[in-house]
Design a protein around this motif. Structure first.
Motif, PDB file in Angstrom:
ATOM      1  N   PRO A 428       0.834  -1.196   0.000  1.00 41.31           N
ATOM      2  CA  PRO A 428       0.000   0.000   0.000  1.00 41.31           C
ATOM      3  C   PRO A 428       0.871   1.250   0.000  1.00 41.31           C
ATOM      4  O   PRO A 428       1.971   1.254   0.556  1.00 41.31           O
ATOM      5  CB  PRO A 428      -0.788  -0.128   1.311  1.00 41.31           C
ATOM      6  CG  PRO A 428       0.049  -1.015   2.173  1.00 41.31           C
ATOM      7  CD  PRO A 428       0.731  -1.965   1.245  1.00 41.31           C
ATOM      8  N   LYS A 429       0.384   2.296  -0.630  1.00 39.97           N
ATOM      9  CA  LYS A 429       1.131   3.541  -0.681  1.00 39.97           C
ATOM     10  C   LYS A 429       1.052   4.218   0.676  1.00 39.97           C
ATOM     11  O   LYS A 429      -0.027   4.516   1.179  1.00 39.97           O
ATOM     12  CB  LYS A 429       0.562   4.448  -1.772  1.00 39.97           C
ATOM     13  CG  LYS A 429       1.403   5.683  -2.024  1.00 39.97           C
ATOM     14  CD  LYS A 429       0.864   6.476  -3.196  1.00 39.97           C
ATOM     15  CE  LYS A 429       1.735   7.694  -3.470  1.00 39.97           C
ATOM     16  NZ  LYS A 429       1.211   8.488  -4.621  1.00 39.97           N
ATOM     17  N   LEU A 430       2.207   4.476   1.269  1.00 40.50           N
ATOM     18  CA  LEU A 430       2.270   5.065   2.599  1.00 40.50           C
ATOM     19  C   LEU A 430       2.920   6.441   2.523  1.00 40.50           C
ATOM     20  O   LEU A 430       3.752   6.698   1.649  1.00 40.50           O
ATOM     21  CB  LEU A 430       3.084   4.169   3.538  1.00 40.50           C
ATOM     22  CG  LEU A 430       2.558   2.746   3.745  1.00 40.50           C
ATOM     23  CD1 LEU A 430       3.543   1.944   4.579  1.00 40.50           C
ATOM     24  CD2 LEU A 430       1.189   2.764   4.410  1.00 40.50           C
ATOM     25  N   PRO A 431       2.572   7.329   3.444  1.00 37.42           N
ATOM     26  CA  PRO A 431       3.216   8.649   3.455  1.00 37.42           C
ATOM     27  C   PRO A 431       4.706   8.530   3.761  1.00 37.42           C
ATOM     28  O   PRO A 431       5.140   7.626   4.482  1.00 37.42           O
ATOM     29  CB  PRO A 431       2.470   9.393   4.560  1.00 37.42           C
ATOM     30  CG  PRO A 431       1.809   8.344   5.383  1.00 37.42           C
ATOM     31  CD  PRO A 431       1.539   7.194   4.478  1.00 37.42           C
ATOM     32  N   ALA A 432       5.491   9.456   3.223  1.00 40.47           N
ATOM     33  CA  ALA A 432       6.948   9.393   3.357  1.00 40.47           C
ATOM     34  C   ALA A 432       7.396   9.485   4.812  1.00 40.47           C
ATOM     35  O   ALA A 432       8.422   8.911   5.193  1.00 40.47           O
ATOM     36  CB  ALA A 432       7.584  10.516   2.528  1.00 40.47           C
ATOM     37  N   TRP A 433       6.642  10.202   5.648  1.00 41.78           N
ATOM     38  CA  TRP A 433       7.046  10.376   7.044  1.00 41.78           C
ATOM     39  C   TRP A 433       6.861   9.111   7.882  1.00 41.78           C
ATOM     40  O   TRP A 433       7.393   9.016   8.993  1.00 41.78           O
ATOM     41  CB  TRP A 433       6.270  11.529   7.696  1.00 41.78           C
ATOM     42  CG  TRP A 433       4.778  11.476   7.532  1.00 41.78           C
ATOM     43  CD1 TRP A 433       4.034  12.127   6.597  1.00 41.78           C
ATOM     44  CD2 TRP A 433       3.841  10.721   8.326  1.00 41.78           C
ATOM     45  NE1 TRP A 433       2.701  11.835   6.743  1.00 41.78           N
ATOM     46  CE2 TRP A 433       2.551  10.976   7.803  1.00 41.78           C
ATOM     47  CE3 TRP A 433       3.969   9.868   9.422  1.00 41.78           C
ATOM     48  CZ2 TRP A 433       1.404  10.403   8.333  1.00 41.78           C
ATOM     49  CZ3 TRP A 433       2.820   9.292   9.955  1.00 41.78           C
ATOM     50  CH2 TRP A 433       1.563   9.555   9.412  1.00 41.78           C
ATOM     51  N   LEU A 434       6.124   8.140   7.350  1.00 41.01           N
ATOM     52  CA  LEU A 434       5.841   6.927   8.116  1.00 41.01           C
ATOM     53  C   LEU A 434       6.968   5.919   7.891  1.00 41.01           C
ATOM     54  O   LEU A 434       6.845   4.939   7.164  1.00 41.01           O
ATOM     55  CB  LEU A 434       4.486   6.362   7.696  1.00 41.01           C
ATOM     56  CG  LEU A 434       3.796   5.379   8.658  1.00 41.01           C
ATOM     57  CD1 LEU A 434       3.788   5.910  10.075  1.00 41.01           C
ATOM     58  CD2 LEU A 434       2.378   5.105   8.196  1.00 41.01           C
ATOM     59  N   ASN A 435       8.108   6.180   8.541  1.00 39.60           N
ATOM     60  CA  ASN A 435       9.303   5.361   8.351  1.00 39.60           C
ATOM     61  C   ASN A 435       9.875   4.941   9.704  1.00 39.60           C
ATOM     62  O   ASN A 435       9.282   5.197  10.756  1.00 39.60           O
ATOM     63  CB  ASN A 435      10.342   6.140   7.536  1.00 39.60           C
ATOM     64  CG  ASN A 435      10.630   7.508   8.137  1.00 39.60           C
ATOM     65  OD1 ASN A 435      10.550   7.690   9.360  1.00 39.60           O
ATOM     66  ND2 ASN A 435      10.945   8.485   7.298  1.00 39.60           N
ATOM     67  N   GLU A 436      11.037   4.295   9.687  1.00 37.18           N
ATOM     68  CA  GLU A 436      11.636   3.781  10.923  1.00 37.18           C
ATOM     69  C   GLU A 436      11.884   4.887  11.944  1.00 37.18           C
ATOM     70  O   GLU A 436      11.650   4.704  13.149  1.00 37.18           O
ATOM     71  CB  GLU A 436      12.953   3.060  10.610  1.00 37.18           C
ATOM     72  CG  GLU A 436      12.800   1.707   9.934  1.00 37.18           C
ATOM     73  CD  GLU A 436      12.567   1.801   8.435  1.00 37.18           C
ATOM     74  OE1 GLU A 436      12.450   0.747   7.785  1.00 37.18           O
ATOM     75  OE2 GLU A 436      12.499   2.939   7.910  1.00 37.18           O
ATOM     76  N   ALA A 437      12.358   6.042  11.474  1.00 32.11           N
ATOM     77  CA  ALA A 437      12.685   7.131  12.395  1.00 32.11           C
ATOM     78  C   ALA A 437      11.454   7.619  13.156  1.00 32.11           C
ATOM     79  O   ALA A 437      11.557   8.077  14.302  1.00 32.11           O
ATOM     80  CB  ALA A 437      13.323   8.287  11.623  1.00 32.11           C
ATOM     81  N   PHE A 438      10.282   7.504  12.530  1.00 28.96           N
ATOM     82  CA  PHE A 438       9.045   7.974  13.156  1.00 28.96           C
ATOM     83  C   PHE A 438       8.778   7.257  14.478  1.00 28.96           C
ATOM     84  O   PHE A 438       8.198   7.834  15.401  1.00 28.96           O
ATOM     85  CB  PHE A 438       7.875   7.759  12.187  1.00 28.96           C
ATOM     86  CG  PHE A 438       6.533   8.152  12.738  1.00 28.96           C
ATOM     87  CD1 PHE A 438       6.111   9.474  12.707  1.00 28.96           C
ATOM     88  CD2 PHE A 438       5.683   7.208  13.300  1.00 28.96           C
ATOM     89  CE1 PHE A 438       4.873   9.844  13.220  1.00 28.96           C
ATOM     90  CE2 PHE A 438       4.448   7.564  13.812  1.00 28.96           C
ATOM     91  CZ  PHE A 438       4.040   8.891  13.769  1.00 28.96           C
ATOM     92  N   PHE A 439       9.205   5.989  14.588  1.00 31.30           N
ATOM     93  CA  PHE A 439       8.854   5.178  15.756  1.00 31.30           C
ATOM     94  C   PHE A 439       9.899   5.226  16.875  1.00 31.30           C
ATOM     95  O   PHE A 439       9.658   4.693  17.957  1.00 31.30           O
ATOM     96  CB  PHE A 439       8.647   3.721  15.323  1.00 31.30           C
ATOM     97  CG  PHE A 439       7.498   3.527  14.376  1.00 31.30           C
ATOM     98  CD1 PHE A 439       6.204   3.439  14.856  1.00 31.30           C
ATOM     99  CD2 PHE A 439       7.712   3.456  13.010  1.00 31.30           C
ATOM    100  CE1 PHE A 439       5.135   3.266  13.985  1.00 31.30           C
ATOM    101  CE2 PHE A 439       6.658   3.283  12.130  1.00 31.30           C
ATOM    102  CZ  PHE A 439       5.363   3.194  12.618  1.00 31.30           C
ATOM    103  N   GLU A 440      11.047   5.831  16.622  1.00 34.10           N
ATOM    104  CA  GLU A 440      12.137   5.753  17.601  1.00 34.10           C
ATOM    105  C   GLU A 440      11.753   6.333  18.952  1.00 34.10           C
ATOM    106  O   GLU A 440      11.971   5.711  20.004  1.00 34.10           O
ATOM    107  CB  GLU A 440      13.380   6.455  17.043  1.00 34.10           C
ATOM    108  CG  GLU A 440      14.047   5.672  15.915  1.00 34.10           C
ATOM    109  CD  GLU A 440      15.280   6.378  15.369  1.00 34.10           C
ATOM    110  OE1 GLU A 440      15.574   7.506  15.842  1.00 34.10           O
ATOM    111  OE2 GLU A 440      15.948   5.810  14.482  1.00 34.10           O
ATOM    112  N   ASP A 441      11.171   7.550  18.981  1.00 34.84           N
ATOM    113  CA  ASP A 441      10.851   8.154  20.276  1.00 34.84           C
ATOM    114  C   ASP A 441       9.695   7.439  20.972  1.00 34.84           C
ATOM    115  O   ASP A 441       9.559   7.507  22.195  1.00 34.84           O
ATOM    116  CB  ASP A 441      10.553   9.648  20.127  1.00 34.84           C
ATOM    117  CG  ASP A 441       9.436   9.933  19.141  1.00 34.84           C
ATOM    118  OD1 ASP A 441       9.141   9.057  18.309  1.00 34.84           O
ATOM    119  OD2 ASP A 441       8.872  11.040  19.189  1.00 34.84           O
ATOM    120  N   ILE A 442       8.861   6.722  20.203  1.00 34.67           N
ATOM    121  CA  ILE A 442       7.790   5.947  20.841  1.00 34.67           C
ATOM    122  C   ILE A 442       8.399   4.795  21.644  1.00 34.67           C
ATOM    123  O   ILE A 442       7.976   4.514  22.769  1.00 34.67           O
ATOM    124  CB  ILE A 442       6.796   5.405  19.794  1.00 34.67           C
ATOM    125  CG1 ILE A 442       6.232   6.550  18.944  1.00 34.67           C
ATOM    126  CG2 ILE A 442       5.666   4.648  20.479  1.00 34.67           C
ATOM    127  CD1 ILE A 442       5.288   6.103  17.857  1.00 34.67           C
TER     128      ILE A 442
END
Length: 833
Positions: A428-442
C-alpha cells in the motif's frame, strides 16, 4: 461418576482395566498396589473431538510403599464414531492410525531428537481395539500443561514456540521416512481425501452457501464474491486437488489438526495431541491450518510472513542437524508452496475457524451443520453471526485475497516470491514520514529504551478503516520491532491517525482538542475513578502527537487487546448498548465532576458547531443535504406530512442548533464525546461472546454541554433498528441509572439529575436529535464508497452529487428512518417552527 472394582471384560470403566496401566507407569508389580476407587469425568467436550470422547480418569491407589492412598489421573480417549461418521471420514481418520503414531512413530521421532530430549506428545500406557476402542495416556494437566482458550489465539512469541516444535516434528518425519522407506498406507490421506469427496461436498455445500450469503450481506468487494461464485458445489474438491501428494516435492508427515485444543502448552514446552488425521504431504497444510486456526487476530495478519520465516529457519536447522539426504527446500520454494496451497485458508475459515470461535451456547450439531433445510441454515447463520468470527473474517478475507488464497486460480495479481524468498506484493502507498525514524521516540517513551541503543524494524504498516469507515482521518495499523544492542526485541502495536487536512478541521482545532483529551482529560477522569477504588479506562493511550501539514496522533492498537468495532449497518443489541451506556455514563459523570469543581479545563471544549467558524460549515452542510433528504420523503402521505413539518422546522437551523446545544449555570453540564456513532466504540468480549467492556475513540469534537446530545447521537446511530425503535426509553432509563450511580460514587457536588430531568432536557434539545436523523444516521448506514469523505459530502462534482444521492436513497436508511420519524413526531420533536 465413580466405578467400583471388578470387570466383566466388556468395559474399561473399572479398576481391573487400569491395573497394568499403574504397573507400567510406576514400574512395579500389580501385587504392590490396589486401586480402591475409579472416578470418570469429561476431559474435553464432545464438540472438540467429534469422533471421540475424551475422559479424565482419577484413580485412588493404595501403594504398599505408602501409608496413605494416592490419587493418579489419566486420559482415556474412546472412539465412538457411527456408521455415518465412517461414511464421511473414510480411511483418513482412524484409531489405528493414531495408535501407530503414539506407539511407533512418535517414539521414533523422539529417539532422533534424544540428545535434546524433545517430546511430541503424551506417553501412551495402554491400547485396546476390541471389544471397545480406547487409548490410555498420561494426563498432561498433571504435568503442568494446559490448553489456551480458542477465542484468544496464540500471540507471536507463543506461535514461534509452536512452530519450532512443528519444525522439529516435520524434520524428524523426513529422516524417519528416509530410514523406513515410507509410512504405512493409512498415512496416504488426511482430511483432504479423494475417496470422500462426494460425502464431504454434501457437507460443505450448505456451509459454503451460508458463508457466501454472509459475504454478500456484509457487502464484501464484488471481485471477491465473483471469484468465489464458481466454487459453489465443489469447494472441497478444489482443495483436495491442491493437496494431492506430489512425490517430486518436499513432503513431511503433517499433524493434520493443529487447532488450539490439540496443542498443550507449558512454560518451556509444547506438545501435540489428536493425531487421527495425520498424513504425508506438503508441510503447507500444517502451516496454513495452524496460522488460520490458532493464532490471535492481529498475529494472523500482521505477523504471517515473520512466522513463516521463523518456521523455515528452524526447519532448515532441524533437517541439517538430523543429517537428512533429502534436498532441503529454499525459502522461496516454501513460500511458493504456501501460495499454491493457499485456498486451504479459505476452506478452514468457512468451517473450522467458525467452529473454533463459536459461542459455547451454540452446541455443535454435525447433522445441523450439513443440513440443507431451514433449521440447518438457521444454525449456520447463528454460527457465522458470532461477533468474533465476523471481525476476524473482516480482515482475513482481504488478507486471503491479497495472497491468492481466495479463488486462487482467478486472482488477477498472484503472489510471487523473489530470489531470497520474500513476498513480492504491491505494498500500500504510505506517506513518506511513516518510516523507521518515526517510531524511535515511541520506543524510548513506551519501552524506556535508551536512544541509539536499538534498531527499528517495521514488520507491517497496513491502511485500516477503509472507505466509508472514517470521514476525517487516514488510519494505519503498524507492527514494529526494536532490536536492541543486547539482542532483545521489543514489539510495538499502534494505530497511527493522520487527520485529513481541511481548512474546517484546522479552524475547529480538532487536533489540539483531541491531543488535550488524550494527554490531559482522560488521565484526569481515570484518576478520579481510581480514587474511588475503581479502575476505569475510557480510551486508548496516546504515545505520540505531531502537529504540522499533517496532524498525527499515535494510539494503542486496541485490536491487540481483543477490542473490535461492531457492524455499523447491523447495529448492536441491548447487551452492547448497556455496556456502552454504562461507560458513557461514567465518562459524563467524571467530566461533570471535574467541570463543577474546577470550571472549564480549556476553551477548546467550547462547542465547535455553534461558534462563528462552525456557522459557515454547518450552513454549507445543510445546503447540500437538504435537497437529497427531502427527495426521499415523497413515497406516502405520511412522508409528505413529515416533510412539511421538517421543512418548516429546518428554517433558521443554525440558530436552533445553537439553542439546542447551549447551556447556562442551571443546567447539568458534562463533557460530551460529540461523535457517538458505531465506529467510535470498541468492544471486548467474554468467552461466551457477550460484550465485556467498551472504550470510546476519536475524541476530535468533545464539548461542554448537556449529555443528552450524546444520547441522541448514540441511540439514533448505533443500536439495531429493532432496539432503537421499540426500546428507546428503556435505554434512556438504563443510562440514567448508571449516571446517577456514578455521580454518587464520585461525590458530585451538585444536584443529580432525575430521570424526569433527562427526559425534559431531551424534549428541550430535541432539535439536535432531529438533526441526527437526517445528518448522522444516513452516513452511518451508507454502503462503503471511495467517495465517503468530506469532499464527497461537500463537493459539487457529478460524482459527489451521486454519492450523496446514494447515501440518502439507501433502502436501509429509509427502513430506519420511518419508525424514528413516527417516534419523534409522537413526541413533538419534528415541530420547531
Amino acid at each position: 461418576m465413580s466405578e467400583s472394582a471388578g470387570s466383566d471384560g466388556l468395559s474399561w470403566r473399572n479398576a481391573d482395566y487400569f491395573e497394568n496401566v499403574i504397573a507400567l507407569d510406576y514400574k512395579i508389580e500389580t501385587t504392590e498396589f490396589k486401586i480402591t476407587n475409579v472416578h470418570i469425568s469429561t476431559a474435553i467436550p464432545k464438540h472438540a473431538g467429534v469422533l471421540s470422547l475424551v475422559h479424565r480418569v482419577l484413580l485412588q491407589v493404595k501403594f504398599q510403599s505408602r501409608s496413605t492412598a494416592k490419587h493418579v489421573s489419566y486420559i482415556v480417549k474412546e472412539r465412538i464414531d457411527s456408521d455415518e461418521d465412517h461414511e464421511s471420514t473414510g480411511s483418513y481418520c482412524t484409531f489405528a492410525k493414531e495408535i501407530e503414531l503414539y506407539t511407533q512413530i512418535l517414539p521414533g521421532f523422539e529417539k532422533l531428537w534424544s540428545t535434546e530430549n524433545v517430546k511430541f506428545g503424551p506417553r501412551v500406557l495402554k491400547v485396546t481395539m476390541t471389544p471397545f476402542r480406547v487409548i490410555v495416556m498420561e494426563d498432561l494437566k498433571s504435568a503442568g500443561f494446559r490448553t489456551k482458550k480458542s477465542r484468544t489465539g496464540f500471540k507471536t512469541v507463543e506461535c514461534e514456540k509452536v512452530l519450532e516444535k512443528l519444525a522439529k516434528f516435520h524434520a524428524a518425519s523426513v529422516q524417519y521416512f528416509e530410514r523406513k522407506g515410507s509410512f504405512s498406507d493409512q498415512f496416504e490421506s488426511g482430511v483432504l481425501n479423494d475417496k470422500t469427496i462426494k460425502a464431504h461436498e454434501v457437507y460443505y455445500t450448505p456451509l459454503f452457501e451460508s458463508f457466501f450469503q454472509m459475504l454478500e450481506e456484509l457487502k464484501y468487494h464484488p471481485k471477491i464474491v465473483q471469484a468465489l461464485q464458481p466454487l459453489k458445489g465443489k469447494v472441497y474438491a478444489t482443495t483436495c486437488n491442491l493437496f494431492r501428494l506430489d512425490p517430486t516435492k518436499f513432503n513431511v508427515l503433517n499433524h493434520g489438526d493443529l487447532r488450539m485444543t490439540n496443542i498443550h502448552i507449558r512454560e518451556y514446552d509444547k506438545l501435540f495431541l489428536n493425531y487421527q488425521t495425520s498424513f504425508f504431504g506438503s508441510p503447507s497444510f500444517d502451516l496454513i491450518y495452524f496460522l488460520t486456526m490458532s493464532t490471535s487476530f492481529c498475529t494472523r495478519i500482521d505477523r504471517f510472513d515473520h512466522l513463516i520465516d521463523h518456521y523455515y529457519k528452524h526447519l532448515k536447522a532441524g533437517l541439517q542437524k538430523l543429517g537428512v539426504m533429502t534436498a532441503i527446500p529454499t525459502q522461496r520454494q516454501l513460500r511458493d508452496d504456501l501460495a499454491a496451497h493457499g485456498f486451504l485458508m479459505c476452506l478452514k475459515s468457512i468451517e473450522a475457524l467458525a467452529v473454533t470461535l463459536e459461542m459455547p451456547k451454540l452446541e455443535l450439531d454435525m447433522k445441523l451443520f450439513r443440513s440443507t433445510g431451514p433449521e440447518g441454515a438457521e444454525f449456520r447463520r447463528n454460527l457465522y453471526a458470532n461477533v468474533q468470527f465476523e471481525k476476524t473474517l473482516e480482515r482475513l478475507v482481504m488478507f486471503m485475497w491479497k495472497r491468492a488464497s481466495v479463488a486462487e486460480l482467478q486472482h488477477p495479481k498472484k503472489m510471487a516470491s523473489t530470489e531470497n524468498g520474500t513476498v513480492n506484493e504491491q505494498p500500500p502507498k504510505l506517506p513518506a514520514w511513516l518510516n523507521e525514524a518515526f517510531f524511535e521516540d515511541i520506543f524510548v517513551n513506551q519501552h524506556r529504551l535508551a536512544p541509539g541503543k536499538f534498531k527499528v524494524v517495521i514488520n507491517s504498516i497496513i491502511p485500516t478503516g477503509g472507505a466509508g469507515e472514517n470521514y476525517t482521518s487516514s488510519l494505519y495499523r503498524a507492527n514494529v520491532d526494536a532490536i536492541c544492542d543486547d539482542g532483545s526485541t521489543n514489539t510495538l502495536a499502534v494505530i497511527i491517525k493522520a487527520i485529513i487536512t481541511m481548512p474546517e478541521m484546522k479552524s475547529f482545532s480538532v487536533f489540539a482538542r483531541e491531543k488535550h483529551v488524550y494527554e490531559e482529560t482522560l488521565p484526569a477522569m481515570e484518576q478520579l475513578w481510581a480514587e474511588t477504588g475503581e479502575t476505569i479506562r475510557f480510551g486508548p493511550r496516546c504515545w505520540k502527537t505531531v502537529e504540522g501539514d499533517t496532524d498525527i496522533i499515535v494510539l494503542d492498537d486496541l485490536g491487540i487487546e481483543g477490542y473490535s468495532v461492531a457492524n455499523r449497518q447491523k447495529g448492536v443489541g441491548m447487551e452492547h448498548a448497556q455496556v456502552l451506556l454504562s461507560k458513557l455514563a461514567k465518562f459524563h459523570a467524571a467530566g461533570a465532576v471535574l467541570y463543577r469543581k474546577n470550571g472549564p479545563a480549556t476553551p477548546l471544549y467550547d462547542c465547535m458547531l455553534i461558534d462563528p467558524a462552525g456557522k459557515s460549515f454547518m450552513e454549507q452542510y445543510y445546503k447540500v443535504i437538504k435537497p437529497v433528504f427531502f427527495g426521499i420523503l415523497s413515497s406516502t402521505p405520511e412522508d409528505e406530512r413529515y416533510k412539511s413539518k421538517m421543512e418548516k422546522s429546518m428554517e433558521n437551523d443554525f440558530e436552533k442548533t445553537t439553542a439546542a446545544l447551549s447551556f447556562d449555570d442551571s443546567d447539568f453540564v458534562a463533557l460530551c464525546h460529540a461523535d457517538m456513532w458505531t465506529n467510535n466504540h470498541m468492544y471486548s468480549y467474554h468467552k461466551s461472546g457477550t460484550p465485556k467492556d467498551a472504550l470510546l475513540i476519536d475524541y476530535q469534537g468533545p464539548f461542554y454541554g448537556s449529555p443528552v446530545s450524546d444520547l441522541f447521537y448514540y441511540i439514533i446511530s448505533s443500536p439495531s433498528l429493532e432496539l432503537k425503535s421499540t426500546r428507546f426509553d428503556e435505554m434512556i432509563q438504563y443510562y440514567h441509572s448508571q449516571l446517577a450511580e456514578a455521580l454518587k460514587k464520585l461525590a458530585y457536588p451538585g444536584t443529580i439529575p432525575s430521570l424526569r430531568d433527562i427526559h425534559i432536557d431531551m424534549l428541550k434539545r430535541g432539535y439536535f436529535g432531529m438533526q441526527c436523523l437526517y445528518g448522522i444516521l444516513p452516513v452511518v448506514l451508507a454502503d462503503k464508497s471511495e467517495n465517503a469523505n468530506m469532499d464527497g459530502f461537500f463537493g459539487e462534482s457529478e460524482e459527489n452529487q451521486k454519492f450523496r444521492r446514494d447515501v440518502y436513497n439507501n433502502p436501509l436508511y429509509y427502513k430506519h428512518l420511518k419508525p424514528l420519524l413516527k417516534l419523534f413526531d409522537s413526541r413533538g420533536l419534528l415541530d420547531f417552527e
